[in-house]
Design an enzyme around this catalytic site. Structure first.
Site, PDB file in Angstrom:
ATOM      1  N   GLU A  39      -7.218 -68.147 -56.894  1.00 47.64           N
ATOM      2  CA  GLU A  39      -6.143 -68.071 -57.072  1.00 47.64           C
ATOM      3  C   GLU A  39      -6.405 -67.595 -54.648  1.00 47.64           C
ATOM      4  O   GLU A  39      -5.646 -68.129 -53.999  1.00 47.64           O
ATOM      5  CB  GLU A  39      -6.129 -66.715 -57.284  1.00 47.64           C
ATOM      6  N   GLN A  44      -3.124 -70.658 -48.939  1.00 49.68           N
ATOM      7  CA  GLN A  44      -3.179 -71.844 -48.195  1.00 49.68           C
ATOM      8  C   GLN A  44      -2.953 -72.800 -48.021  1.00 49.68           C
ATOM      9  O   GLN A  44      -3.534 -73.735 -46.916  1.00 49.68           O
ATOM     10  CB  GLN A  44      -3.367 -70.866 -46.565  1.00 49.68           C
ATOM     11  N   THR A  45      -3.755 -73.551 -49.456  1.00 54.05           N
ATOM     12  CA  THR A  45      -4.441 -74.889 -49.990  1.00 54.05           C
ATOM     13  C   THR A  45      -3.655 -75.669 -51.318  1.00 54.05           C
ATOM     14  O   THR A  45      -3.153 -74.488 -52.045  1.00 54.05           O
ATOM     15  CB  THR A  45      -6.190 -74.568 -49.697  1.00 54.05           C
ATOM     16  N   LEU A  82     -11.442 -74.942 -45.160  1.00 56.91           N
ATOM     17  CA  LEU A  82     -10.244 -74.831 -45.800  1.00 56.91           C
ATOM     18  C   LEU A  82      -9.581 -74.055 -44.937  1.00 56.91           C
ATOM     19  O   LEU A  82      -8.367 -73.888 -45.461  1.00 56.91           O
ATOM     20  CB  LEU A  82     -10.507 -73.555 -47.643  1.00 56.91           C
ATOM     21  N   GLY A  83      -9.872 -73.054 -43.783  1.00 58.04           N
ATOM     22  CA  GLY A  83      -9.701 -72.954 -43.138  1.00 58.04           C
ATOM     23  C   GLY A  83      -9.366 -71.551 -43.566  1.00 58.04           C
ATOM     24  O   GLY A  83      -9.108 -70.877 -44.522  1.00 58.04           O
ATOM     25  N   TYR A 122       0.497 -59.841 -55.244  1.00 48.53           N
ATOM     26  CA  TYR A 122       0.433 -61.333 -55.844  1.00 48.53           C
ATOM     27  C   TYR A 122      -1.198 -61.995 -57.031  1.00 48.53           C
ATOM     28  O   TYR A 122      -0.843 -61.859 -57.945  1.00 48.53           O
ATOM     29  CB  TYR A 122       0.743 -61.953 -55.077  1.00 48.53           C
ATOM     30  N   ASP A 140       5.286 -65.921 -55.281  1.00 44.65           N
ATOM     31  CA  ASP A 140       4.012 -66.590 -54.793  1.00 44.65           C
ATOM     32  C   ASP A 140       5.164 -68.032 -54.166  1.00 44.65           C
ATOM     33  O   ASP A 140       6.430 -67.782 -53.761  1.00 44.65           O
ATOM     34  CB  ASP A 140       3.435 -68.126 -54.661  1.00 44.65           C
ATOM     35  N   CYS A 204      16.114 -81.645 -63.929  1.00 42.17           N
ATOM     36  CA  CYS A 204      15.855 -80.929 -64.125  1.00 42.17           C
ATOM     37  C   CYS A 204      16.311 -79.596 -65.638  1.00 42.17           C
ATOM     38  O   CYS A 204      17.269 -80.045 -65.868  1.00 42.17           O
ATOM     39  CB  CYS A 204      15.832 -79.339 -62.932  1.00 42.17           C
TER      40      CYS A 204
END
Length: 355
Positions: A39, A44-45, A82-83, A122, A140, A204
């Site tokens: 998680e 951010q990835t 990964l930053g 989260y 998220d 959908c």
């Protein structure tokens, strides 16, 4: 929302998920540690990028104890690329907290989890629902998008009121008997089906329950109050070589890439030519007692885009052979071949890939 509609939506989401979910290793475990690592990486990835990092990271740090006992430099090295390196530092700090405050056992409840550094509502909800089956709904970016479109919520998601609305919606929609699979389903649905741009609404399974489709609002939801201003920064790096060795300096300021290594740097407020940098007091402090350096006149230039910053970087190659090395205070000198042992930013890594 009616209970019947909620049940229909949740059942449809779970049914869709069981048919369309991606095969990912953290979905095959109830180990809270492995779920936690996944998680944090995925905050951010993108999944495609994060998967390899996850496997490499948990291969080296398979449990809380191994992560807590590791040196921070090594943790950052495994995170390199990964930053958002504060995530790795927070993971390391939290692992130490679990060892010291929880006797090495992963916290069992939501309140204990949010007490850990870097674990918000989260992440805690994801861990307790996936690992323990506790009824906490996740929120998220994907979930915000799905909820805003399903219920045509026009309140911006980045306001206090908006967050309260979406938190209540998510919790009311949650299948309390299957919270883990429900949470996985709604996040995966947002990632694969209810995508940000041009979603395939005709295919959908929730089209009959989608208020924004009925009202023609799909393209404008979710809404945000405002965007963060982008800041331009100008980095001038000096790649000082003595034979096969290079010089690195650790970033210790409370700024981007904290505790990562980089080449000696002078930051300027605008794009600045080398002749002006040579007159800079910071340059004189960086190279004390050295009157002349052999600096290549044409630097390598890179544009590096971060979430709220654009970095314009120039890399100057400096030949220091034969020069007394009373220079570069605060730097370490290493052989070029040992560079992989040091965590560096993606920007500096891009430079070394060409040098």
């Amino acid at each position: 929302m009616t209970k019947e509609r909620n049940n229909n939506i949740s059942s449809a989401l779970i049914g869709w998920y069981q048919q369309n979910k991606r095969d990912l290793p953290w979905r095959d475990t109830t180990d809270p540690y492995l779920i936690w690592i996944s998680e944090i990486i995925l905050q951010q990835t993108r999944v495609a990028q994060g998967l390899g990092y996850y496997l490499r990271f948990v291969g080296r740090f398979p449990d809380v104890k191994s992560l807590a006992e590791a040196d921070e430099d090594e943790v950052l090295t495994y995170w390199q690329g990964l930053g958002y390196y504060s995530r790795a530092r927070n993971l390391h700090f939290a692992a130490k907290t679990i060892v010291s405050n929880f006797s090495g056992s992963f916290p069992r409840n939501h309140a204990e989890l949010v007490s850990l550094k870097g674990v918000g509502e989260y992440t805690a909800a994801a861990i307790v629902s996936f690992a323990y089956g506790d009824p906490y709904a996740v929120l998220d970016g994907n979930v915000y998008r799905v909820l805003s479109r399903l219920f045509a919520v026009e309140e911006p998601i980045d306001t206090g009121i908006g967050k309260k609305i979406f938190t209540q919606l998510a919790q009311e929609l949650l299948d309390r008997h299957r919270p883990g699979v429900h949470n996985q389903a709604i996040m995966e649905f947002g990632a694969l089906q209810c995508v940000p741009s041009n979603p395939d609404c005709a295919a959908c399974p929730l089209q009959n329950n989608c208020s924004s489709l009925e009202k023609g609002l799909v393209a404008v939801l979710p809404k945000k109050q405002g965007k963060t201003k982008i800041q331009n920064r100008y980095f001038n790096y000096f790649d000082v070589r003595v034979g096969n060795s290079i010089f690195l300096k650790k970033r210790t300021e409370n700024d981007i890439w904290k505790n990562l290594y980089e080449l000696p740097l002078i930051e300027t407020t605008e794009d600045t030519p080398l002749e002006e940098i040579l007159k800079n007091q910071h340059f004189k402090e960086m190279f004390p007692e050295v009157q002349s350096l052999r600096i290549r006149g044409v630097p390598m230039e890179f544009k590096h885009v971060l979430s709220h910053r654009i970095i314009y970087a120039k890399f100057y190659r400096v030949d220091a052979n034969g020069i007394p090395l009373k220079l570069l205070p605060g730097c370490i000198q290493i052989e070029r071949e040992y560079l992989p042992n040091y965590a560096i930013s993606r920007l500096v890594s891009r430079y070394f890939e060409k040098n």
